[in-house]
Write a protein that holds these residues in place. Structure first.
Motif, PDB file in Angstrom:
ATOM      1  N   SER A 153      49.650  42.227  46.874  1.00 25.36           N
ATOM      2  CA  SER A 153      48.309  42.092  46.298  1.00 25.36           C
ATOM      3  C   SER A 153      47.275  41.840  47.392  1.00 25.36           C
ATOM      4  O   SER A 153      46.129  42.291  47.300  1.00 25.36           O
ATOM      5  CB  SER A 153      48.279  40.960  45.266  1.00 25.36           C
ATOM      6  OG  SER A 153      48.506  39.707  45.870  1.00 25.36           O
ATOM      7  N   LEU A 154      47.678  41.140  48.450  1.00 23.19           N
ATOM      8  CA  LEU A 154      46.781  40.908  49.577  1.00 23.19           C
ATOM      9  C   LEU A 154      46.587  42.181  50.404  1.00 23.19           C
ATOM     10  O   LEU A 154      45.477  42.500  50.827  1.00 23.19           O
ATOM     11  CB  LEU A 154      47.325  39.789  50.464  1.00 23.19           C
ATOM     12  CG  LEU A 154      47.314  38.376  49.868  1.00 23.19           C
ATOM     13  CD1 LEU A 154      48.061  37.413  50.773  1.00 23.19           C
ATOM     14  CD2 LEU A 154      45.884  37.901  49.654  1.00 23.19           C
ATOM     15  N   THR A 157      43.857  44.650  49.605  1.00 23.34           N
ATOM     16  CA  THR A 157      42.451  44.285  49.764  1.00 23.34           C
ATOM     17  C   THR A 157      41.920  44.674  51.140  1.00 23.34           C
ATOM     18  O   THR A 157      42.656  44.659  52.141  1.00 23.34           O
ATOM     19  CB  THR A 157      42.246  42.770  49.583  1.00 23.34           C
ATOM     20  OG1 THR A 157      42.879  42.059  50.660  1.00 23.34           O
ATOM     21  CG2 THR A 157      42.837  42.304  48.250  1.00 23.34           C
ATOM     22  N   ALA A 159      39.813  42.941  52.840  1.00 21.10           N
ATOM     23  CA  ALA A 159      39.754  41.730  53.661  1.00 21.10           C
ATOM     24  C   ALA A 159      41.042  41.513  54.443  1.00 21.10           C
ATOM     25  O   ALA A 159      41.010  41.198  55.640  1.00 21.10           O
ATOM     26  CB  ALA A 159      39.452  40.522  52.791  1.00 21.10           C
ATOM     27  N   THR A 160      42.186  41.665  53.785  1.00 24.12           N
ATOM     28  CA  THR A 160      43.463  41.453  54.475  1.00 24.12           C
ATOM     29  C   THR A 160      43.704  42.532  55.516  1.00 24.12           C
ATOM     30  O   THR A 160      44.193  42.249  56.619  1.00 24.12           O
ATOM     31  CB  THR A 160      44.619  41.432  53.464  1.00 24.12           C
ATOM     32  OG1 THR A 160      44.458  40.304  52.601  1.00 24.12           O
ATOM     33  CG2 THR A 160      45.965  41.331  54.159  1.00 24.12           C
TER      34      THR A 160
END
Length: 238
Positions: A153-154, A157, A159-160
């Motif tokens: 899930s990260l 994104t 951002a990750t």
């Protein structure tokens, strides 16, 4: 100038590992690779990518490209997978200890751990093709486990992916003696008639791009944007 080879793993008909939510490894590696390229270019390095879009590239073609371009080092990007959904660490692979690749890996690995907070899988050895067949020192980064739902899930994104690219850049910066961080260059300046000037004013901190990562070089500046740029110049003159 050091020439860097960046190898986003998989691509095209080869998705790599796939998460339960259908996130594909090839998409993560490409996003991180493109971000890392921008950071390295911002530091003045030439970057050779094995792929810049979702296409098939054989392992042999990847290694041959880097060898032909005589890159100084290679970073191959991957995401791990395991039968257990609880597997959860980040690791960096080399072919064998004792060379420059181990020094590169030892510079990258702690940055990845510090940036992500994921468990430290350490620097490991493996007989991966890209590590074995490139003339330059090569490392292969396994950016967490796509089989772990929380990690997947990260990884989905922006951002990750940016965090991973920045961590790898910082590790390379330690190894190469580069600035520890550089402004992210907007993607829409490449090929523009003022690209060189835009790069200089961004590097000098006089101007910056928009929050969405663009610079919009052909868009007229507002009076507010001009005032902000002039204010930064005045600060530097002081």
């Amino acid at each position: 100038m050091t020439k860097i080879g960046i190898d986003p793993g998989h691509g095209g008909s080869d998705p790599g590992a796939v998460a339960a939510g259908e996130l594909q490894e090839k998409d993560v590696t490409l996003a991180v690779g493109l971000d890392l390229r921008h950071r390295l270019q911002g530091a003045g390095l030439e970057v050779i990518m094995s792929r810049t879009e979702d296409v098939d590239v054989s392992l042999a073609d990847r290694a041959q490209l880097f060898n032909r371009e005589q890159v100084g080092l290679v970073v191959s990007l991957h995401v791990n997978s395991a039968a257990s959904t609880t597997a959860n660490y980040v690791s960096t692979f080399i072919l064998a200890p004792g060379g420059q690749a181990e020094k590169i890996a030892n510079a990258i690995q702690p940055e990845l751990v510090a940036a992500t907070g994921w468990p430290d899988g350490g620097v490991r050895e493996a007989n991966f093709y890209i590590l074995r067949q490139t003339d330059a020192p090569a490392v292969l980064v396994e950016m967490g486990f796509i089989s772990n739902p929380a990690t997947a899930s990260l990884l989905a994104t922006i951002a990750t992916r940016q965090t991973l690219a920045r961590a790898i850049y910082k590790g390379l910066a330690v190894y190469l003696g580069l600035p520890p961080d550089v402004p992210m260059l907007p993607t829409d300046i490449q090929g523009n008639w003022a690209e060189a000037a835009i790069r200089r004013v961004i590097a000098a901190g006089i101007m910056s791009g928009y929050p969405d990562g663009s610079f919009r070089p052909d868009q007229p500046a507002t009076r507010a944007e001009l005032a902000a740029a002039l204010d930064r110049i005045l600060d530097k003159l002081k």
